[in-house]
Design a protein around this motif. Structure first.
Motif, PDB file in Angstrom:
ATOM      1  N   GLY A  47      -5.439   8.539  22.632  1.00  0.00           N
ATOM      2  CA  GLY A  47      -5.885   9.448  21.341  1.00  0.00           C
ATOM      3  C   GLY A  47      -4.589   8.415  19.843  1.00  0.00           C
ATOM      4  N   THR A  48      -3.517   7.694  20.655  1.00  0.00           N
ATOM      5  CA  THR A  48      -2.466   7.355  20.335  1.00  0.00           C
ATOM      6  C   THR A  48      -2.567   6.096  19.064  1.00  0.00           C
ATOM      7  N   SER A  49      -3.911   5.438  18.629  1.00  0.00           N
ATOM      8  CA  SER A  49      -3.514   4.415  17.808  1.00  0.00           C
ATOM      9  C   SER A  49      -3.303   5.739  16.220  1.00  0.00           C
ATOM     10  N   ALA A  50      -2.754   4.822  15.183  1.00  0.00           N
ATOM     11  CA  ALA A  50      -1.303   5.391  14.589  1.00  0.00           C
ATOM     12  C   ALA A  50      -1.856   4.186  13.169  1.00  0.00           C
ATOM     13  N   THR A  51      -2.327   3.923  11.873  1.00  0.00           N
ATOM     14  CA  THR A  51      -1.890   3.414  10.966  1.00  0.00           C
ATOM     15  C   THR A  51      -0.671   4.298   9.626  1.00  0.00           C
ATOM     16  N   LYS A  52      -0.162   3.779   8.169  1.00  0.00           N
ATOM     17  CA  LYS A  52       0.496   4.489   8.177  1.00  0.00           C
ATOM     18  C   LYS A  52      -0.318   4.662   6.653  1.00  0.00           C
ATOM     19  N   ASN A  53      -0.493   5.255   6.222  1.00  0.00           N
ATOM     20  CA  ASN A  53      -0.739   5.549   4.985  1.00  0.00           C
ATOM     21  C   ASN A  53      -0.029   5.109   4.261  1.00  0.00           C
ATOM     22  N   ARG A  54       0.695   5.174   2.055  1.00  0.00           N
ATOM     23  CA  ARG A  54       0.770   4.668   1.330  1.00  0.00           C
ATOM     24  C   ARG A  54       1.655   5.717   1.510  1.00  0.00           C
ATOM     25  N   GLY A  55       1.799   6.771   1.563  1.00  0.00           N
ATOM     26  CA  GLY A  55       2.667   7.631   1.845  1.00  0.00           C
ATOM     27  C   GLY A  55       4.142   7.777   3.092  1.00  0.00           C
ATOM     28  N   ASP A  56       4.160   6.687   4.306  1.00  0.00           N
ATOM     29  CA  ASP A  56       4.607   6.278   4.729  1.00  0.00           C
ATOM     30  C   ASP A  56       5.262   5.557   5.435  1.00  0.00           C
ATOM     31  N   VAL A  57       4.515   4.323   4.344  1.00  0.00           N
ATOM     32  CA  VAL A  57       5.155   3.038   4.043  1.00  0.00           C
ATOM     33  C   VAL A  57       6.199   3.082   3.741  1.00  0.00           C
ATOM     34  N   ALA A  58       7.726   2.141   3.522  1.00  0.00           N
ATOM     35  CA  ALA A  58       9.049   1.807   3.135  1.00  0.00           C
ATOM     36  C   ALA A  58       8.924   1.188   1.786  1.00  0.00           C
ATOM     37  N   GLY A  59       9.157   2.091   1.154  1.00  0.00           N
ATOM     38  CA  GLY A  59       9.774   1.278  -0.393  1.00  0.00           C
ATOM     39  C   GLY A  59       8.482   1.919  -1.111  1.00  0.00           C
ATOM     40  N   GLY A  60       8.178   0.561  -2.737  1.00  0.00           N
ATOM     41  CA  GLY A  60       7.359   1.285  -3.823  1.00  0.00           C
ATOM     42  C   GLY A  60       7.698   2.437  -4.079  1.00  0.00           C
ATOM     43  N   GLY A  61       8.610   1.925  -4.712  1.00  0.00           N
ATOM     44  CA  GLY A  61       9.730   4.016  -5.319  1.00  0.00           C
ATOM     45  C   GLY A  61       9.712   3.186  -6.358  1.00  0.00           C
ATOM     46  N   LYS A  62       9.451   1.897  -6.307  1.00  0.00           N
ATOM     47  CA  LYS A  62      10.180   1.672  -8.526  1.00  0.00           C
ATOM     48  C   LYS A  62       8.323   1.061  -9.453  1.00  0.00           C
ATOM     49  N   LYS A  63       7.968   1.276 -10.104  1.00  0.00           N
ATOM     50  CA  LYS A  63       7.158   0.345 -10.772  1.00  0.00           C
ATOM     51  C   LYS A  63       7.421  -0.841 -10.615  1.00  0.00           C
ATOM     52  N   PRO A  64       6.249  -1.465 -10.183  1.00  0.00           N
ATOM     53  CA  PRO A  64       6.235  -3.503 -10.099  1.00  0.00           C
ATOM     54  C   PRO A  64       6.592  -3.775 -11.631  1.00  0.00           C
ATOM     55  N   TYR A  65       5.621  -3.111 -12.704  1.00  0.00           N
ATOM     56  CA  TYR A  65       5.904  -3.638 -14.129  1.00  0.00           C
ATOM     57  C   TYR A  65       6.066  -2.639 -15.178  1.00  0.00           C
ATOM     58  N   ARG A  66       6.617  -2.574 -16.993  1.00  0.00           N
ATOM     59  CA  ARG A  66       6.170  -1.630 -17.310  1.00  0.00           C
ATOM     60  C   ARG A  66       4.213  -1.207 -17.616  1.00  0.00           C
ATOM     61  N   GLN A  67       4.585  -0.482 -17.817  1.00  0.00           N
ATOM     62  CA  GLN A  67       2.975   0.678 -18.045  1.00  0.00           C
ATOM     63  C   GLN A  67       1.733   0.146 -18.991  1.00  0.00           C
ATOM     64  N   LYS A  68       3.075  -0.513 -20.707  1.00  0.00           N
ATOM     65  CA  LYS A  68       1.614  -1.258 -21.347  1.00  0.00           C
ATOM     66  C   LYS A  68       2.560  -2.743 -21.975  1.00  0.00           C
ATOM     67  N   THR A  70       1.465  -5.652 -20.985  1.00  0.00           N
ATOM     68  CA  THR A  70       1.245  -6.929 -19.673  1.00  0.00           C
ATOM     69  C   THR A  70       0.486  -7.796 -19.866  1.00  0.00           C
ATOM     70  N   GLY A  71      -0.707  -7.063 -20.016  1.00  0.00           N
ATOM     71  CA  GLY A  71      -1.275  -7.623 -20.004  1.00  0.00           C
ATOM     72  C   GLY A  71      -3.128  -7.576 -18.906  1.00  0.00           C
ATOM     73  N   ARG A  72      -2.347  -6.815 -18.430  1.00  0.00           N
ATOM     74  CA  ARG A  72      -2.623  -6.876 -16.433  1.00  0.00           C
ATOM     75  C   ARG A  72      -2.564  -5.231 -16.046  1.00  0.00           C
ATOM     76  N   ALA A  73      -3.767  -4.773 -15.083  1.00  0.00           N
ATOM     77  CA  ALA A  73      -3.726  -3.713 -15.123  1.00  0.00           C
ATOM     78  C   ALA A  73      -2.629  -2.671 -14.644  1.00  0.00           C
ATOM     79  N   ARG A  74      -2.169  -0.902 -14.833  1.00  0.00           N
ATOM     80  CA  ARG A  74      -1.180  -0.599 -14.378  1.00  0.00           C
ATOM     81  C   ARG A  74      -1.013  -0.425 -12.955  1.00  0.00           C
ATOM     82  N   GLN A  75      -0.246  -0.295 -12.916  1.00  0.00           N
ATOM     83  CA  GLN A  75       0.020  -0.517 -11.096  1.00  0.00           C
ATOM     84  C   GLN A  75       1.460   0.530 -11.381  1.00  0.00           C
ATOM     85  N   GLY A  76       1.338   1.899 -10.074  1.00  0.00           N
ATOM     86  CA  GLY A  76       2.427   2.412  -9.995  1.00  0.00           C
ATOM     87  C   GLY A  76       3.105   2.044  -8.808  1.00  0.00           C
ATOM     88  N   SER A  77       2.995   1.540  -7.957  1.00  0.00           N
ATOM     89  CA  SER A  77       3.235   1.074  -6.768  1.00  0.00           C
ATOM     90  C   SER A  77       3.138  -0.025  -5.734  1.00  0.00           C
TER      91      SER A  77
END
Length: 207
Positions: A47-68, A70-77
Motif C-alpha cells: 500500500g505504498t503507491s503514491a502520486t503527487k497532487n497539484r499541491g505537492d508538485v514543485a513550481g507553478g507559483g507564478k501565473k503563466p500569463y495574464r488573465q485577460k 490574450t484570447g486564451r483560456a485563463r490559467q493560474g498555474s
C-alpha cells in the motif's frame, strides 16, 4: 475418522495415522475460501503507491500569463493537472488494504482447504525428517523418496533450524509452523508434508 499412511524419511510406509474429523472431514465452502484468500492477499499488499497532487508538485507559483487580453483560456498555474508535469487527479495514495474477517470464517476456510487437499491426495504425513545437519541435498533426497513434486509445503511442529536452513535454497519448498498455517499457502502447494507431531498441534489450534 479419516486415516492416511504414515511414511518415514525413506518413503516407506510405517503404518497409518488417524486424522481429526474437524480438520480433514470438514465441509468445503468455496465462497468462504475465495473471500479468505482475497483478504489474505490484500493484506500482503504494501500500500505504498503514491502520486503527487497539484499541491505537492514543485513550481507553478507564478501565473503563466495574464488573465485577460490574450484570447486564451485563463490559467493560474502550470502545475494544474492538465499541464505536463502538473499534479495528478485522483491518483493512488498510501493506504492499508487490510480486510478484517471473523476468526470463525478463517477457521472454516482453513479446515476446508485441508479437507480438499486430503481429498486430492496431496497430503502426506511423515514421522520425522530427522535432519542432523544443514544439508539441502539430504532434504532433496527425502522429498524425492516421498514423491513430493512441484511446490511443497512442509508443516513442522516447532522451529527446526536444520530443516529451515536446508530448505532455504529450494525455491519450491516452504516450511511453516503448524500454528501458522494459512489458506493461501495450503492452496498454492502441490504437496503438503506434515510431520506427525505437528498434527496434534494443528488439532489443538484449529479444531
Amino acid at each position: 475418522m479419516p486415516q492416511t499412511t504414515l511414511y518415514d524419511r525413506t518413503g516407506a510406509s510405517v503404518g497409518t495415522v488417524d486424522l481429526s474429523d474437524a480438520l480433514f472431514a470438514a465441509p468445503v465452502n468455496a465462497a468462504v475460501l475465495h473471500q479468505v484468500v482475497t483478504a489474505q492477499l490484500a493484506g500482503r499488499r504494501t500500500g505504498t503507491s503514491a502520486t503527487k497532487n497539484r499541491g505537492d508538485v514543485a513550481g507553478g507559483g507564478k501565473k503563466p500569463y495574464r488573465q485577460k487580453g490574450t484570447g486564451r483560456a485563463r490559467q493560474g498555474s502550470i502545475r494544474a493537472p492538465h499541464y505536463r508535469g502538473g499534479g495528478v487527479v485522483f491518483g493512488p495514495h498510501p493506504r492499508s488494504y487490510e480486510q478484517r474477517l471473523p476468526r470463525k470464517m478463517k477457521r472454516v476456510a482453513l479446515r476446508g482447504a485441508l479437507t480438499a487437499k486430503l481429498g486430492d491426495e496431496a497430503i502426506k504425513v511423515i514421522d520425522t525428517f530427522g535432519l542432523e545437519a544443514i544439508k539441502t541435498r539430504e532434504l532433496v533426497a527425502v522429498l524425492a523418496a516421498l514423491q513430493a513434486n512441484g511446490r511443497v509445503l512442509v508443516v513442522a511442529p516447532a522451529r527446526d533450524e536444520m530443516l529451515d536452513l536446508s530448505a532455504r535454497n529450494l525455491p519450491t519448498v516452504d516450511v511453516i509452523l503448524a500454528d501458522s498455517l494459512n489458506v493461501v499457502d495450503l492452496l498454492r502447494a502441490d504437496m503438503v508434508l506434515i510431520e506427525q507431531p505437528a498434527l496434534a498441534r494443528m488439532e489443538e489450534v484449529y479444531a
